[in-house]
Write a protein that holds these residues in place. Sequence first.
Motif, PDB file in Angstrom:
ATOM      1  N   SER A  37     -94.207  26.464 -98.293  1.00  0.00           N
ATOM      2  CA  SER A  37     -93.320  25.935 -99.332  1.00  0.00           C
ATOM      3  C   SER A  37     -93.133  26.934-100.484  1.00  0.00           C
ATOM      4  O   SER A  37     -92.547  26.598-101.501  1.00  0.00           O
ATOM      5  CB  SER A  37     -93.853  24.606 -99.863  1.00  0.00           C
ATOM      6  N   LEU A  38     -93.622  28.158-100.298  1.00  0.00           N
ATOM      7  CA  LEU A  38     -93.454  29.190-101.328  1.00  0.00           C
ATOM      8  C   LEU A  38     -92.586  30.328-100.785  1.00  0.00           C
ATOM      9  O   LEU A  38     -92.570  30.579 -99.577  1.00  0.00           O
ATOM     10  CB  LEU A  38     -94.823  29.750-101.738  1.00  0.00           C
ATOM     11  N   TYR A  81     -90.571  27.561-105.254  1.00  0.00           N
ATOM     12  CA  TYR A  81     -91.223  26.466-104.533  1.00  0.00           C
ATOM     13  C   TYR A  81     -90.143  25.572-103.914  1.00  0.00           C
ATOM     14  O   TYR A  81     -89.088  25.358-104.521  1.00  0.00           O
ATOM     15  CB  TYR A  81     -92.111  25.642-105.491  1.00  0.00           C
ATOM     16  N   ALA A 138     -94.294  20.871-108.926  1.00  0.00           N
ATOM     17  CA  ALA A 138     -94.569  21.385-107.580  1.00  0.00           C
ATOM     18  C   ALA A 138     -95.888  20.796-107.049  1.00  0.00           C
ATOM     19  O   ALA A 138     -95.966  20.363-105.891  1.00  0.00           O
ATOM     20  CB  ALA A 138     -94.639  22.914-107.609  1.00  0.00           C
ATOM     21  N   GLU A 191     -96.158  18.392-103.820  1.00  0.00           N
ATOM     22  CA  GLU A 191     -96.959  18.774-102.647  1.00  0.00           C
ATOM     23  C   GLU A 191     -97.970  17.660-102.318  1.00  0.00           C
ATOM     24  O   GLU A 191     -98.214  17.343-101.164  1.00  0.00           O
ATOM     25  CB  GLU A 191     -97.704  20.076-102.961  1.00  0.00           C
ATOM     26  N   TYR A 217    -101.313  30.381-106.418  1.00  0.00           N
ATOM     27  CA  TYR A 217    -100.601  29.156-106.008  1.00  0.00           C
ATOM     28  C   TYR A 217    -101.221  28.541-104.755  1.00  0.00           C
ATOM     29  O   TYR A 217    -101.265  27.314-104.627  1.00  0.00           O
ATOM     30  CB  TYR A 217     -99.106  29.442-105.794  1.00  0.00           C
ATOM     31  N   LEU A 241    -100.765  24.641-103.168  1.00  0.00           N
ATOM     32  CA  LEU A 241     -99.400  24.685-102.622  1.00  0.00           C
ATOM     33  C   LEU A 241     -99.457  25.397-101.270  1.00  0.00           C
ATOM     34  O   LEU A 241    -100.181  26.388-101.122  1.00  0.00           O
ATOM     35  CB  LEU A 241     -98.443  25.416-103.568  1.00  0.00           C
TER      36      LEU A 241
END
Length: 458
Positions: free
Chosen positions: A258-259, A279, A337, A341, A249, A254
Amino acid sequence: MQEQNKTMDEIIAFSKQKGFVFQSSEIYGGLAGAYDFGPLGVELLNNIKSFWWKKNVDQKLNYFGLDSAMFKDPRVWDASGHTSGFSDPMAECKTCNTRIRVDKELEKLGVQADEKMSEEEINKLFDENKDKIKCHKCGGSDFTKAKAFNLLVKSNLGDFTSKGENPVYLPGEACQGIYLNFKNTVDSMHPKIPFGIAQIGKAFRNEISPRNFLFRTREFEQADTQFFVRPNENKEAYERIKKERWQWYLDLGLSEKSLQWEQHENLVFYASDAWDIKYNFPTYGFDEIEGIHNRTDYDLTQHTKFSGVDLSYNDNGEKFIPWILETSMGLGRVFLAVLSEAFTKEELEDGTERVVLKLKPFLAPVKIAILPLVKKDGIREEAFKIFENLSQKYVCNFADTATIGKRYRKQDEIGTPFCITYDYDSKEDGAVTIRERDSMKQERIKIKDLEKYFIDKF
Ligand code: GAP
């Protein structure tokens, strides 16, 4: 440059305007829970899929790809437990018959509830909180009791009597095709355990209340890996897999902040461990994009029982049913996602606003836009030659209307990392201007060096 806040409503509107995602059957009013990927959306989706395939099949030793049929013998779904236990708790508004998914309504109130609870458990919580839950349509609070609603979608494939007996189901999860081909893969490829099988496939669920755009749909795609290991020899592999999926990811673009990881507290009866990667979606907040599950020997044991075919693995005379470590990613959710982003609104120094899709170059639907400064004096023709050449290797756009500034902005919005402008000087010096999307910096490059320049960039 100052970045501004973004909302999911803006991203949804943008997706439609720019040709990324459309509601299914929109001209008929739209079909709930189904979406179409438009001209730019399908490019982005394919780029996400090929990056996943590259990392999970092509670049891995002992991982094998598969593409199994969607239709399967209906007994598959008895063996997997889907015909008896694949359900969500549903209640109906007594005033207007609107259906609600009770566990999700309870969650919204901060009550710990999930679809794996028994009818009795969920109804107890529902009774305690009923007056706080409002019907989405009429606002009332008078509901029927919660009942388990099976999510499998039926088809009439091969049913020429139209009686609806023995339906063939659409897949409730894509991974079952992998278990059905476990023996075929072992017999044809002779893999040494531990090994993996990977597949991208469609899944269908009769979701009671599809919601949040691509997040909860009735038709969606899953990218799955199933890793077959010796019984109980799974701890190390499970940790490796978790690490690799997290890194994937990050490589996709990403950001780490944000994870999030979340371990399941309430496991399905056959799983011995389960983690979700979540996410942080604009407006919606943190929610699941991928599940990583230790499914023990449940799947191969069940299919051995129901099919009568022994699915054990024979390691030099030692026979056992392998355990399965699964990764299952929802492509619609990951697409959303990635879009969330990348979608950026910037206030520029001159006070104007710029929308720019800051996708990693390998994900961009269009890689290079070729823009002749004007259409006359042979400029367009020379620029078109560059388009013809580069489009052999990259998805390119050729745009010759509107001012150059407007054309740059249009390409920024769809995430094109590089624009090439052919101008009057190009005729003299054999060079073009290349503008980079995020920094907006420009440099002059000889036309003969363009191929090498882009090999380095992509
Ligand atoms: N084979 C395991 C399995 O299907 P799951 O947690 O039900 O596990 C895996 O689904 C992933 O599929 C989820 O993490 C999510 O990304 C995606 N997914 C599940 N239901 C979905 C839905 N209704 N709409 C869109 N994506 C969904």
